[in-house]
Write a protein that holds these residues in place. Structure first.
Motif, PDB file in Angstrom:
ATOM      1  N   ALA A  78       1.017  -1.344  -0.066  1.00  0.00           N
ATOM      2  CA  ALA A  78       0.534  -0.274  -0.059  1.00  0.00           C
ATOM      3  C   ALA A  78       0.842   1.358  -0.381  1.00  0.00           C
ATOM      4  O   ALA A  78       0.387   2.333  -0.640  1.00  0.00           O
ATOM      5  N   ALA A  79       2.195   1.145   0.585  1.00  0.00           N
ATOM      6  CA  ALA A  79       3.135   2.225   0.309  1.00  0.00           C
ATOM      7  C   ALA A  79       4.239   2.520  -0.652  1.00  0.00           C
ATOM      8  O   ALA A  79       3.897   4.007  -1.279  1.00  0.00           O
ATOM      9  N   ARG A  80       2.806   2.065  -1.980  1.00  0.00           N
ATOM     10  CA  ARG A  80       3.589   2.374  -3.243  1.00  0.00           C
ATOM     11  C   ARG A  80       2.256   2.523  -4.403  1.00  0.00           C
ATOM     12  O   ARG A  80       2.257   2.431  -5.161  1.00  0.00           O
ATOM     13  N   ALA A  81       1.707   3.102  -3.528  1.00  0.00           N
ATOM     14  CA  ALA A  81      -0.488   3.386  -3.998  1.00  0.00           C
ATOM     15  C   ALA A  81      -0.596   3.706  -5.151  1.00  0.00           C
ATOM     16  O   ALA A  81       0.188   5.147  -4.870  1.00  0.00           O
ATOM     17  N   ALA A  82      -1.238   3.446  -6.212  1.00  0.00           N
ATOM     18  CA  ALA A  82      -1.126   4.959  -6.954  1.00  0.00           C
ATOM     19  C   ALA A  82      -2.522   4.949  -7.017  1.00  0.00           C
ATOM     20  O   ALA A  82      -3.440   4.134  -7.539  1.00  0.00           O
ATOM     21  N   PRO A  83      -3.051   6.154  -7.978  1.00  0.00           N
ATOM     22  CA  PRO A  83      -3.986   6.939  -8.139  1.00  0.00           C
ATOM     23  C   PRO A  83      -4.964   6.003  -9.509  1.00  0.00           C
ATOM     24  O   PRO A  83      -5.217   5.917  -9.571  1.00  0.00           O
ATOM     25  N   LEU A  84      -3.842   5.407 -10.632  1.00  0.00           N
ATOM     26  CA  LEU A  84      -4.012   4.529 -11.468  1.00  0.00           C
ATOM     27  C   LEU A  84      -4.112   3.389 -11.811  1.00  0.00           C
ATOM     28  O   LEU A  84      -2.890   2.612 -10.999  1.00  0.00           O
ATOM     29  N   VAL A  85      -5.403   2.575 -12.091  1.00  0.00           N
ATOM     30  CA  VAL A  85      -4.857   1.473 -11.948  1.00  0.00           C
ATOM     31  C   VAL A  85      -5.599   0.965 -13.815  1.00  0.00           C
ATOM     32  O   VAL A  85      -7.085   0.998 -13.374  1.00  0.00           O
ATOM     33  N   ARG A  86      -4.802   0.360 -14.569  1.00  0.00           N
ATOM     34  CA  ARG A  86      -4.669  -0.072 -16.036  1.00  0.00           C
ATOM     35  C   ARG A  86      -5.980  -0.620 -15.783  1.00  0.00           C
ATOM     36  O   ARG A  86      -5.778  -2.303 -15.182  1.00  0.00           O
ATOM     37  N   HIS A  87      -6.657  -1.451 -17.312  1.00  0.00           N
ATOM     38  CA  HIS A  87      -7.418  -2.291 -17.123  1.00  0.00           C
ATOM     39  C   HIS A  87      -7.386  -4.184 -16.899  1.00  0.00           C
ATOM     40  O   HIS A  87      -7.641  -4.637 -16.557  1.00  0.00           O
ATOM     41  N   VAL A  91      -7.484  -6.970 -10.796  1.00  0.00           N
ATOM     42  CA  VAL A  91      -7.880  -8.093 -10.314  1.00  0.00           C
ATOM     43  C   VAL A  91      -9.051  -8.861 -10.624  1.00  0.00           C
ATOM     44  O   VAL A  91      -9.536  -8.204  -9.672  1.00  0.00           O
ATOM     45  N   GLU A  92      -9.310  -9.598 -10.689  1.00  0.00           N
ATOM     46  CA  GLU A  92     -10.002 -10.806 -11.170  1.00  0.00           C
ATOM     47  C   GLU A  92     -10.718 -12.273  -9.997  1.00  0.00           C
ATOM     48  O   GLU A  92      -9.479 -12.542  -9.885  1.00  0.00           O
ATOM     49  N   SER A  98     -20.891 -20.646  -7.037  1.00  0.00           N
ATOM     50  CA  SER A  98     -21.503 -19.792  -8.029  1.00  0.00           C
ATOM     51  C   SER A  98     -20.264 -19.745  -9.201  1.00  0.00           C
ATOM     52  O   SER A  98     -21.676 -19.505 -10.316  1.00  0.00           O
ATOM     53  N   GLY A  99     -19.397 -20.231  -9.257  1.00  0.00           N
ATOM     54  CA  GLY A  99     -18.616 -19.208 -10.957  1.00  0.00           C
ATOM     55  C   GLY A  99     -19.007 -17.453 -11.029  1.00  0.00           C
ATOM     56  O   GLY A  99     -18.874 -17.258 -12.137  1.00  0.00           O
ATOM     57  N   TYR A 100     -19.673 -16.604 -10.327  1.00  0.00           N
ATOM     58  CA  TYR A 100     -19.459 -15.387 -10.086  1.00  0.00           C
ATOM     59  C   TYR A 100     -17.998 -14.588 -10.257  1.00  0.00           C
ATOM     60  O   TYR A 100     -17.315 -15.400  -9.580  1.00  0.00           O
ATOM     61  N   VAL A 101     -18.153 -13.673 -11.053  1.00  0.00           N
ATOM     62  CA  VAL A 101     -16.783 -13.673 -11.105  1.00  0.00           C
ATOM     63  C   VAL A 101     -16.252 -12.275 -10.999  1.00  0.00           C
ATOM     64  O   VAL A 101     -17.382 -11.008 -11.690  1.00  0.00           O
ATOM     65  N   ARG A 102     -15.932 -11.757 -10.140  1.00  0.00           N
ATOM     66  CA  ARG A 102     -14.971  -9.637  -9.287  1.00  0.00           C
ATOM     67  C   ARG A 102     -14.540  -9.943  -9.475  1.00  0.00           C
ATOM     68  O   ARG A 102     -13.555  -9.594  -9.434  1.00  0.00           O
ATOM     69  N   LYS A 103     -14.210  -8.074 -10.032  1.00  0.00           N
ATOM     70  CA  LYS A 103     -13.067  -7.347 -10.524  1.00  0.00           C
ATOM     71  C   LYS A 103     -12.837  -6.070 -10.240  1.00  0.00           C
ATOM     72  O   LYS A 103     -13.981  -6.280 -10.081  1.00  0.00           O
ATOM     73  N   PRO A 113     -12.803   5.761   0.796  1.00  0.00           N
ATOM     74  CA  PRO A 113     -14.003   4.959   1.516  1.00  0.00           C
ATOM     75  C   PRO A 113     -14.331   4.237   0.410  1.00  0.00           C
ATOM     76  O   PRO A 113     -15.235   4.000   0.742  1.00  0.00           O
ATOM     77  N   LEU A 114     -14.286   4.940  -0.533  1.00  0.00           N
ATOM     78  CA  LEU A 114     -15.251   4.467  -1.740  1.00  0.00           C
ATOM     79  C   LEU A 114     -14.428   2.879  -2.628  1.00  0.00           C
ATOM     80  O   LEU A 114     -13.395   3.239  -3.167  1.00  0.00           O
ATOM     81  N   GLN A 115     -14.859   1.870  -2.850  1.00  0.00           N
ATOM     82  CA  GLN A 115     -14.536   0.868  -3.487  1.00  0.00           C
ATOM     83  C   GLN A 115     -15.711   0.228  -4.455  1.00  0.00           C
ATOM     84  O   GLN A 115     -17.197   0.228  -4.568  1.00  0.00           O
ATOM     85  N   LEU A 116     -14.737  -0.009  -5.986  1.00  0.00           N
ATOM     86  CA  LEU A 116     -15.339  -0.100  -7.283  1.00  0.00           C
ATOM     87  C   LEU A 116     -15.138  -1.545  -7.223  1.00  0.00           C
ATOM     88  O   LEU A 116     -14.361  -2.461  -7.682  1.00  0.00           O
ATOM     89  N   ALA A 117     -16.397  -2.418  -8.039  1.00  0.00           N
ATOM     90  CA  ALA A 117     -15.893  -3.411  -8.414  1.00  0.00           C
ATOM     91  C   ALA A 117     -16.698  -4.501  -9.639  1.00  0.00           C
ATOM     92  O   ALA A 117     -18.508  -3.650  -9.581  1.00  0.00           O
ATOM     93  N   GLU A 118     -16.520  -5.018 -10.542  1.00  0.00           N
ATOM     94  CA  GLU A 118     -17.435  -5.221 -11.435  1.00  0.00           C
ATOM     95  C   GLU A 118     -17.712  -7.354 -11.942  1.00  0.00           C
ATOM     96  O   GLU A 118     -16.613  -7.174 -11.279  1.00  0.00           O
ATOM     97  N   VAL A 119     -18.919  -6.895 -11.513  1.00  0.00           N
ATOM     98  CA  VAL A 119     -19.490  -8.463 -11.421  1.00  0.00           C
ATOM     99  C   VAL A 119     -19.891  -8.702 -12.043  1.00  0.00           C
ATOM    100  O   VAL A 119     -21.238  -8.750 -12.990  1.00  0.00           O
ATOM    101  N   ARG A 120     -19.590 -10.373 -13.035  1.00  0.00           N
ATOM    102  CA  ARG A 120     -20.264 -10.911 -14.043  1.00  0.00           C
ATOM    103  C   ARG A 120     -21.351 -12.224 -13.006  1.00  0.00           C
ATOM    104  O   ARG A 120     -19.896 -13.179 -13.050  1.00  0.00           O
ATOM    105  N   PHE A 121     -22.041 -12.610 -13.471  1.00  0.00           N
ATOM    106  CA  PHE A 121     -23.052 -12.996 -12.132  1.00  0.00           C
ATOM    107  C   PHE A 121     -23.771 -14.306 -13.272  1.00  0.00           C
ATOM    108  O   PHE A 121     -24.859 -13.617 -13.928  1.00  0.00           O
ATOM    109  N   PRO A 122     -23.202 -15.617 -13.387  1.00  0.00           N
ATOM    110  CA  PRO A 122     -24.219 -16.822 -13.793  1.00  0.00           C
ATOM    111  C   PRO A 122     -25.700 -16.436 -13.658  1.00  0.00           C
ATOM    112  O   PRO A 122     -26.044 -17.021 -13.071  1.00  0.00           O
ATOM    113  N   ALA A 123     -26.119 -17.154 -14.892  1.00  0.00           N
ATOM    114  CA  ALA A 123     -27.181 -17.201 -15.033  1.00  0.00           C
ATOM    115  C   ALA A 123     -28.210 -18.560 -14.103  1.00  0.00           C
ATOM    116  O   ALA A 123     -27.134 -19.838 -13.521  1.00  0.00           O
ATOM    117  N   GLY A 124     -28.897 -18.250 -13.455  1.00  0.00           N
ATOM    118  CA  GLY A 124     -29.177 -19.107 -11.878  1.00  0.00           C
ATOM    119  C   GLY A 124     -28.275 -19.554 -10.810  1.00  0.00           C
ATOM    120  O   GLY A 124     -28.766 -20.224  -9.698  1.00  0.00           O
TER     121      GLY A 124
END
Length: 199
Positions: A78-87, A91-92, A98-103, A113-124
């Motif tokens: 964390a001491a080397r944290a940067a404000p930009l992370v490339r696509h 981390v996925e 369940s097989g759901y994928v969280r990025k 205090p804000l965190q964003l995550a992208e989720v792909r959630f399988p059918a069923g």
């Protein structure tokens, strides 16, 4: 270069171990509070198993952090944290149950205090989280980008379709279910007000 499943399991294990030891918490104490067995916690900390989302949620709740914090960096990194992370560096993680994928979309270890995550959630698929924080300091919003999700908070059921956004406080059980025959895709914004107040 994206992390392999083994590397990510090792990172999660190091993070849990670091959080536990920084609180002078024993394996037995964390096991009692989380409802996760001592042997399972030990295996997770050594990176020998890929825990499910439900197990990680129980540990996060017992450690009084958000689920996203378990995918974070150690204080040394964390001491080397940067404000930009490339696509390509986001981390996925896949829930083995369940097989759901969280990025993790947010820059790792960046002091916010804000965190964003992208989720792909399988059918069923269905995931039931028991954790949360009784003081109401964890706020979450779910914005559906594609498909349909049913989210139950306590006794209240919310049906979300493309474009819908649900705001919840993580104070009671939360169940995610995709009733459709296609994958759902959504964005999660999580704000830890308690962590923000301590900065």
């Amino acid at each position: 270069m994206p992390l392999s499943a083994e590397d990510l399991s090792a990172r999660i294990g190091r993070r849990i171990h670091g959080l536990r030891t920084s609180r002078n918490d024993s394996l037995d104490s964390l096991a009692t509070r989380s409802g996760v067995s001592r042997s399972m916690i030990s295996a997770i900390e050594r990176g020998q198993t890929n825990p499910t989302a439900v197990v990680l949620d129980r540990l996060a709740s017992a450690l009084n952090v958000s689920l996203g914090e378990l995918f974070g960096e150690t204080p040394q990194t964390a001491a080397r944290a940067a404000p930009l992370v490339r696509h390509g560096d986001q981390v996925e993680w896949m829930d083995p149950q369940s097989g759901y994928v969280r990025k993790r979309v947010s820059p790792p270890a960046w002091p916010s205090p804000l965190q964003l995550a992208e989720v792909r959630f399988p059918a069923g698929a269905r995931v039931a989280y028991e954790g949360g924080r009784l003081d109401g300091s964890l706020h979450q919003q779910v914005w559906v980008l594609k498909g349909r999700m049913e989210i139950s908070q306590g006794d209240t059921l919310h049906v979300l379709r493309k474009g819908d956004c649900l705001a919840v406080r993580l104070t009671e059980p939360l169940v995610f279910f995709n009733p459709a025959d296609q994958e759902a895709h959504y964005l999660v914004a999580l704000c830890d007000m308690a962590a923000h107040s301590h900065r």
